[in-house]
Design a protein around this motif. Structure first.
Motif, PDB file in Angstrom:
ATOM      1  N   ILE A   1      -3.550  -6.987 -14.773  1.00 37.29           N
ATOM      2  CA  ILE A   1      -2.249  -6.326 -14.637  1.00 37.29           C
ATOM      3  C   ILE A   1      -1.969  -5.429 -15.845  1.00 37.29           C
ATOM      4  O   ILE A   1      -1.500  -4.284 -15.701  1.00 37.29           O
ATOM      5  CB  ILE A   1      -1.117  -7.371 -14.474  1.00 37.29           C
ATOM      6  N   SER A   2      -2.275  -5.919 -17.043  1.00 40.43           N
ATOM      7  CA  SER A   2      -2.052  -5.120 -18.253  1.00 40.43           C
ATOM      8  C   SER A   2      -2.939  -3.874 -18.246  1.00 40.43           C
ATOM      9  O   SER A   2      -2.512  -2.798 -18.660  1.00 40.43           O
ATOM     10  CB  SER A   2      -2.304  -5.955 -19.510  1.00 40.43           C
ATOM     11  N   ASN A   3      -4.174  -4.027 -17.752  1.00 36.51           N
ATOM     12  CA  ASN A   3      -5.078  -2.871 -17.631  1.00 36.51           C
ATOM     13  C   ASN A   3      -4.556  -1.853 -16.630  1.00 36.51           C
ATOM     14  O   ASN A   3      -4.775  -0.650 -16.783  1.00 36.51           O
ATOM     15  CB  ASN A   3      -6.475  -3.325 -17.200  1.00 36.51           C
ATOM     16  N   PHE A   4      -3.871  -2.355 -15.592  1.00 31.97           N
ATOM     17  CA  PHE A   4      -3.313  -1.483 -14.560  1.00 31.97           C
ATOM     18  C   PHE A   4      -2.156  -0.648 -15.117  1.00 31.97           C
ATOM     19  O   PHE A   4      -2.056   0.561 -14.889  1.00 31.97           O
ATOM     20  CB  PHE A   4      -2.845  -2.322 -13.366  1.00 31.97           C
ATOM     21  N   PHE A   5      -1.276  -1.317 -15.876  1.00 32.41           N
ATOM     22  CA  PHE A   5      -0.087  -0.624 -16.384  1.00 32.41           C
ATOM     23  C   PHE A   5      -0.358   0.239 -17.617  1.00 32.41           C
ATOM     24  O   PHE A   5       0.378   1.181 -17.888  1.00 32.41           O
ATOM     25  CB  PHE A   5       1.032  -1.630 -16.693  1.00 32.41           C
ATOM     26  N   GLU A   6      -1.419  -0.101 -18.355  1.00 33.69           N
ATOM     27  CA  GLU A   6      -1.705   0.615 -19.603  1.00 33.69           C
ATOM     28  C   GLU A   6      -1.806   2.134 -19.416  1.00 33.69           C
ATOM     29  O   GLU A   6      -1.112   2.888 -20.110  1.00 33.69           O
ATOM     30  CB  GLU A   6      -2.992   0.073 -20.230  1.00 33.69           C
ATOM     31  N   PRO A   7      -2.653   2.650 -18.476  1.00 38.35           N
ATOM     32  CA  PRO A   7      -2.739   4.104 -18.328  1.00 38.35           C
ATOM     33  C   PRO A   7      -1.446   4.745 -17.846  1.00 38.35           C
ATOM     34  O   PRO A   7      -1.141   5.886 -18.210  1.00 38.35           O
ATOM     35  CB  PRO A   7      -3.862   4.292 -17.295  1.00 38.35           C
ATOM     36  N   ILE A   8      -0.664   4.000 -17.035  1.00 41.65           N
ATOM     37  CA  ILE A   8       0.608   4.542 -16.528  1.00 41.65           C
ATOM     38  C   ILE A   8       1.582   4.736 -17.677  1.00 41.65           C
ATOM     39  O   ILE A   8       2.196   5.809 -17.831  1.00 41.65           O
ATOM     40  CB  ILE A   8       1.208   3.607 -15.448  1.00 41.65           C
ATOM     41  N   ILE A   9       1.726   3.687 -18.520  1.00 39.24           N
ATOM     42  CA  ILE A   9       2.659   3.751 -19.656  1.00 39.24           C
ATOM     43  C   ILE A   9       2.195   4.801 -20.667  1.00 39.24           C
ATOM     44  O   ILE A   9       2.992   5.609 -21.161  1.00 39.24           O
ATOM     45  CB  ILE A   9       2.776   2.361 -20.325  1.00 39.24           C
ATOM     46  N   LEU A  10       0.884   4.802 -20.945  1.00 38.05           N
ATOM     47  CA  LEU A  10       0.337   5.740 -21.927  1.00 38.05           C
ATOM     48  C   LEU A  10       0.499   7.191 -21.460  1.00 38.05           C
ATOM     49  O   LEU A  10       0.891   8.069 -22.243  1.00 38.05           O
ATOM     50  CB  LEU A  10      -1.142   5.430 -22.167  1.00 38.05           C
ATOM     51  N   THR A  11       0.214   7.446 -20.187  1.00 38.99           N
ATOM     52  CA  THR A  11       0.353   8.796 -19.633  1.00 38.99           C
ATOM     53  C   THR A  11       1.796   9.274 -19.725  1.00 38.99           C
ATOM     54  O   THR A  11       2.062  10.420 -20.109  1.00 38.99           O
ATOM     55  CB  THR A  11      -0.124   8.819 -18.163  1.00 38.99           C
TER      56      THR A  11
ATOM     57  N   MET B   1       0.809  -1.214   0.000  1.00 37.49           N
ATOM     58  CA  MET B   1       0.000   0.000   0.000  1.00 37.49           C
ATOM     59  C   MET B   1       0.846   1.271   0.000  1.00 37.49           C
ATOM     60  O   MET B   1       0.654   2.174  -0.818  1.00 37.49           O
ATOM     61  CB  MET B   1      -0.940   0.003   1.208  1.00 37.49           C
ATOM     62  N   ASN B   2       1.803   1.327   0.919  1.00 41.73           N
ATOM     63  CA  ASN B   2       2.653   2.531   1.018  1.00 41.73           C
ATOM     64  C   ASN B   2       3.495   2.734  -0.233  1.00 41.73           C
ATOM     65  O   ASN B   2       3.682   3.870  -0.693  1.00 41.73           O
ATOM     66  CB  ASN B   2       3.561   2.434   2.246  1.00 41.73           C
ATOM     67  N   LEU B   3       3.994   1.631  -0.806  1.00 38.18           N
ATOM     68  CA  LEU B   3       4.810   1.714  -2.022  1.00 38.18           C
ATOM     69  C   LEU B   3       3.991   2.270  -3.188  1.00 38.18           C
ATOM     70  O   LEU B   3       4.463   3.144  -3.936  1.00 38.18           O
ATOM     71  CB  LEU B   3       5.357   0.326  -2.376  1.00 38.18           C
ATOM     72  N   ILE B   4       2.752   1.779  -3.334  1.00 41.56           N
ATOM     73  CA  ILE B   4       1.877   2.259  -4.414  1.00 41.56           C
ATOM     74  C   ILE B   4       1.538   3.732  -4.202  1.00 41.56           C
ATOM     75  O   ILE B   4       1.553   4.522  -5.145  1.00 41.56           O
ATOM     76  CB  ILE B   4       0.597   1.395  -4.497  1.00 41.56           C
ATOM     77  N   ASN B   5       1.247   4.099  -2.950  1.00 39.91           N
ATOM     78  CA  ASN B   5       0.931   5.498  -2.643  1.00 39.91           C
ATOM     79  C   ASN B   5       2.091   6.426  -3.003  1.00 39.91           C
ATOM     80  O   ASN B   5       1.893   7.500  -3.580  1.00 39.91           O
ATOM     81  CB  ASN B   5       0.589   5.647  -1.161  1.00 39.91           C
ATOM     82  N   LYS B   6       3.306   5.996  -2.658  1.00 38.43           N
ATOM     83  CA  LYS B   6       4.486   6.822  -2.960  1.00 38.43           C
ATOM     84  C   LYS B   6       4.746   6.879  -4.465  1.00 38.43           C
ATOM     85  O   LYS B   6       5.086   7.936  -5.005  1.00 38.43           O
ATOM     86  CB  LYS B   6       5.717   6.260  -2.242  1.00 38.43           C
ATOM     87  N   SER B   7       4.583   5.740  -5.148  1.00 37.11           N
ATOM     88  CA  SER B   7       4.845   5.676  -6.593  1.00 37.11           C
ATOM     89  C   SER B   7       3.900   6.588  -7.367  1.00 37.11           C
ATOM     90  O   SER B   7       4.299   7.259  -8.316  1.00 37.11           O
ATOM     91  CB  SER B   7       4.699   4.246  -7.104  1.00 37.11           C
ATOM     92  N   LEU B   8       2.627   6.590  -6.968  1.00 33.26           N
ATOM     93  CA  LEU B   8       1.620   7.385  -7.686  1.00 33.26           C
ATOM     94  C   LEU B   8       1.407   8.762  -7.053  1.00 33.26           C
ATOM     95  O   LEU B   8       0.604   9.557  -7.535  1.00 33.26           O
ATOM     96  CB  LEU B   8       0.295   6.622  -7.733  1.00 33.26           C
ATOM     97  N   ASN B   9       2.138   9.006  -5.947  1.00 35.58           N
ATOM     98  CA  ASN B   9       2.083  10.306  -5.264  1.00 35.58           C
ATOM     99  C   ASN B   9       0.647  10.669  -4.855  1.00 35.58           C
ATOM    100  O   ASN B   9       0.185  11.792  -5.060  1.00 35.58           O
ATOM    101  CB  ASN B   9       2.676  11.408  -6.166  1.00 35.58           C
ATOM    102  N   TYR B  10      -0.046   9.683  -4.326  1.00 35.35           N
ATOM    103  CA  TYR B  10      -1.420   9.914  -3.878  1.00 35.35           C
ATOM    104  C   TYR B  10      -1.762   8.887  -2.799  1.00 35.35           C
ATOM    105  O   TYR B  10      -1.301   7.747  -2.850  1.00 35.35           O
ATOM    106  CB  TYR B  10      -2.401   9.782  -5.058  1.00 35.35           C
ATOM    107  N   ASP B  11      -2.584   9.290  -1.838  1.00 31.96           N
ATOM    108  CA  ASP B  11      -2.944   8.401  -0.734  1.00 31.96           C
ATOM    109  C   ASP B  11      -4.212   7.614  -1.081  1.00 31.96           C
ATOM    110  O   ASP B  11      -5.315   8.154  -1.090  1.00 31.96           O
ATOM    111  CB  ASP B  11      -3.170   9.228   0.538  1.00 31.96           C
ATOM    112  N   PHE B  12      -4.031   6.321  -1.383  1.00 34.68           N
ATOM    113  CA  PHE B  12      -5.145   5.462  -1.789  1.00 34.68           C
ATOM    114  C   PHE B  12      -5.632   4.574  -0.640  1.00 34.68           C
ATOM    115  O   PHE B  12      -6.296   3.564  -0.892  1.00 34.68           O
ATOM    116  CB  PHE B  12      -4.723   4.565  -2.958  1.00 34.68           C
ATOM    117  N   ARG B  13      -5.311   4.923   0.595  1.00 38.58           N
ATOM    118  CA  ARG B  13      -5.650   4.028   1.702  1.00 38.58           C
ATOM    119  C   ARG B  13      -7.149   3.748   1.833  1.00 38.58           C
ATOM    120  O   ARG B  13      -7.555   2.599   2.009  1.00 38.58           O
ATOM    121  CB  ARG B  13      -5.112   4.596   3.016  1.00 38.58           C
ATOM    122  N   LEU B  14      -7.965   4.797   1.749  1.00 40.02           N
ATOM    123  CA  LEU B  14      -9.412   4.606   1.901  1.00 40.02           C
ATOM    124  C   LEU B  14      -9.987   3.663   0.838  1.00 40.02           C
ATOM    125  O   LEU B  14     -10.697   2.709   1.173  1.00 40.02           O
ATOM    126  CB  LEU B  14     -10.131   5.961   1.865  1.00 40.02           C
TER     127      LEU B  14
END
Length: 222
Positions: A174-184, A43-56
């Protein structure tokens, strides 16, 4: 899919499905627990990577997972006994409840906090699954599972049959997850502004793709 296959096989040889359903629920909840632990660890790693708090939203997702698993098992059972109409009715109840509660929650929370509004969408999914589960449970009481000795190897049969489709779905997710990151990232390097990327990607994901895949239900039904 696995439950439907095994239930229909048991019915054809006049065997009870009691232990099959119980083991399926145990396996489903075990995998839910593993997935929840993975979410907590990263959770913390994803939050830091995307620079947003996704805890809720993450916590809301953890509430949702067990309902999804048990619901899928019961719907698989209905399909296996040739009562797919009950699973379809449960799906309709789920969708109507989810849409209604989403509209209510978003209107109440959007001005208060965007995180709460986002989490409320996942909570709405959990509420939809809960209502679907209660309907399925109500219908399930009409079908008695005759007690019998548990068959050895049933658990492994459930896992071996469900693993290929689960892995396939996992890779797709997983591919759906990475697609917007790579495209952005690619669009940013080409000089597009954040606002342009958000608007364009939102239109594609929200309108274009659903419109193009609207007939997908036909192949699924077949």
């Amino acid at each position: 899919q696995t439950i439907t296959k095994l239930v229909s096989e048991n019915i054809s040889v006049k065997e009870s499905n009691r232990s099959l359903i119980i083991k399926s629920i145990y396996i489903g909840l075990l995998f839910d627990l593993i997935l929840i632990l993975i979410l907590l660890i990263f959770m913390n790693l994803i939050n830091k990577s995307l620079n947003y708090d996704f805890r809720l939203p993450f916590y809301a997702l953890m509430i949702l997972l067990p309902f999804v698993s048990i619901n899928a098992i019961i719907k698989g059972y209905f399909q296996g006994i040739n009562r797919g109409d009950l699973g379809a009715k449960a799906n309709i109840i789920e969708q109507l409840t989810r849409i209604t509660s989403s509209i209510i929650f978003i209107n109440l929370l959007i001005n208060l906090n965007i995180d709460y509004a986002l989490a409320s969408i996942i909570i709405s999914m959990a509420i939809g699954e809960l209502f679907s589960f209660l309907f399925s449970l109500f219908k399930l009481r009409n079908y008695s599972f005759k007690p019998r000795l548990e068959k050895n190897g049933e658990g492994m049969k459930i896992i071996s049959l469900s693993l290929p489709s689960t892995i396939n779905r996992f890779i797709f997710t997983i591919s759906n997850f990475f697609e917007p990151i790579i495209l952005t990232k690619a669009l940013k390097e080409l000089g597009y502004l954040d606002t342009e990327i958000r608007n364009s990607f939102g239109l594609v994901q929200g309108y274009a793709i659903p419109l193009l895949t609207i007939m997908g239900f036909a192949s699924m039904a077949i």
